[in-house]
Design a protein around this motif. Structure first.
Motif, PDB file in Angstrom:
ATOM      1  N   GLY A  85       0.849  -1.193   0.000  1.00 39.56           N
ATOM      2  CA  GLY A  85       0.000   0.000   0.000  1.00 39.56           C
ATOM      3  C   GLY A  85       0.875   1.230   0.000  1.00 39.56           C
ATOM      4  N   PRO A  86       0.618   2.157   0.926  1.00 38.19           N
ATOM      5  CA  PRO A  86       1.434   3.380   0.973  1.00 38.19           C
ATOM      6  C   PRO A  86       2.758   3.193   1.726  1.00 38.19           C
ATOM      7  N   ILE A  87       3.031   1.981   2.198  1.00 32.69           N
ATOM      8  CA  ILE A  87       4.220   1.715   3.001  1.00 32.69           C
ATOM      9  C   ILE A  87       5.295   1.070   2.139  1.00 32.69           C
ATOM     10  N   SER A  88       6.500   1.562   2.274  1.00 34.10           N
ATOM     11  CA  SER A  88       7.647   0.976   1.586  1.00 34.10           C
ATOM     12  C   SER A  88       8.509   0.280   2.625  1.00 34.10           C
ATOM     13  N   VAL A  89       8.799  -0.993   2.410  1.00 36.49           N
ATOM     14  CA  VAL A  89       9.602  -1.784   3.345  1.00 36.49           C
ATOM     15  C   VAL A  89      11.043  -1.818   2.840  1.00 36.49           C
ATOM     16  N   ARG A  90      11.973  -1.431   3.685  1.00 32.35           N
ATOM     17  CA  ARG A  90      13.399  -1.470   3.359  1.00 32.35           C
ATOM     18  C   ARG A  90      14.077  -2.410   4.336  1.00 32.35           C
ATOM     19  N   ARG A  91      15.048  -3.153   3.843  1.00 34.04           N
ATOM     20  CA  ARG A  91      15.791  -4.068   4.708  1.00 34.04           C
ATOM     21  C   ARG A  91      17.279  -3.809   4.546  1.00 34.04           C
ATOM     22  N   ARG A  92      17.959  -3.867   5.653  1.00 30.33           N
ATOM     23  CA  ARG A  92      19.405  -3.704   5.679  1.00 30.33           C
ATOM     24  C   ARG A  92      20.043  -5.076   5.578  1.00 30.33           C
ATOM     25  N   ASP A  93      21.079  -5.201   4.784  1.00 28.31           N
ATOM     26  CA  ASP A  93      21.793  -6.479   4.695  1.00 28.31           C
ATOM     27  C   ASP A  93      22.419  -6.815   6.042  1.00 28.31           C
ATOM     28  N   PRO A  94      22.320  -8.071   6.477  1.00 27.25           N
ATOM     29  CA  PRO A  94      22.961  -8.473   7.733  1.00 27.25           C
ATOM     30  C   PRO A  94      24.459  -8.168   7.683  1.00 27.25           C
TER      31      PRO A  94
END
Length: 190
Positions: free
Chosen positions: A9-18
């Motif tokens: 939806g209006p949310i963007s999920v970002r993930r940091r590499d371990p």
């Protein structure tokens, strides 16, 4: 380094590499900053639940002290009824907020508490951003804001529902980290 983002939806999920930086909440918050828009940055933990009017109520509470550069809401364990240990932590949270309210009323030295905190982007940037190496990024930022003559206000009537730890071993680990973070803050900032 960011992994490709995902939209919900209006949310963007970002993930940091371990392993791409310090394993601290402050480092994760610093990582997220370039992806955020707006003048106020809100922080809630992954185990947190809020009611639908949470943001509106928090911002309305902030209007009582519009000169404040940050706001802290109450933290209440959702699982307080699980055991004597979680009930004790619920009582501790109430006592902490009462103490914070007393400090704020007498000399304006309320502090951020990690979950349910809001900070103006300009104040955060003036204070040097999130402490990536700080074990207690909330206390570290509170101290740096105070050193700049800025202050944190409180919204005791607004709360986040969080999970209290349920074992003595986990409580020990949490409190040891908090104690070390407080000591580091003292050594880093005097």
């Amino acid at each position: 380094r960011a992994r490709p983002d995902r939209r919900i939806g209006p949310i963007s999920v970002r993930r940091r590499d371990p392993g791409s930086g310090p394993a601290t909440k402050g480092a994760v918050l610093a990582f997220a900053m370039p992806f955020l828009a707006g003048d106020i940055i809100g922080v809630i933990d992954a185990d947190t639940r809020v009611d639908p009017s949470f943001l509106e109520r928090a911002m309305r509470a902030w209007q009582r002290d519009p000169a404040a550069d940050a706001l802290q809401v109450s933290r209440l364990p959702r699982n307080a009824s699980v055991s004597w240990l979680t009930r004790a932590q619920a009582e501790e949270q109430l006592m902490d907020m009462a103490s914070q309210c007393g400090r704020w009323a007498t000399d304006g030295t309320a502090e951020l508490r990690g979950n349910g905190m809001f900070v103006r982007r300009a104040a955060l940037e003036a204070a040097g951003g999130w402490g990536e190496w700080a074990l207690t990024e909330d206390l570290d930022l509170s101290t740096r804001l105070s050193a700049l003559g800025r202050h944190v206000t409180l919204a005791p009537e607004v709360s986040v529902g969080e999970e209290a730890v349920v074992t003595l071993v986990d409580l020990w680990r949490q409190r040891l980290r908090w104690a070390e973070g407080s000591l580091r803050r003292l050594l880093d900032h005097g």
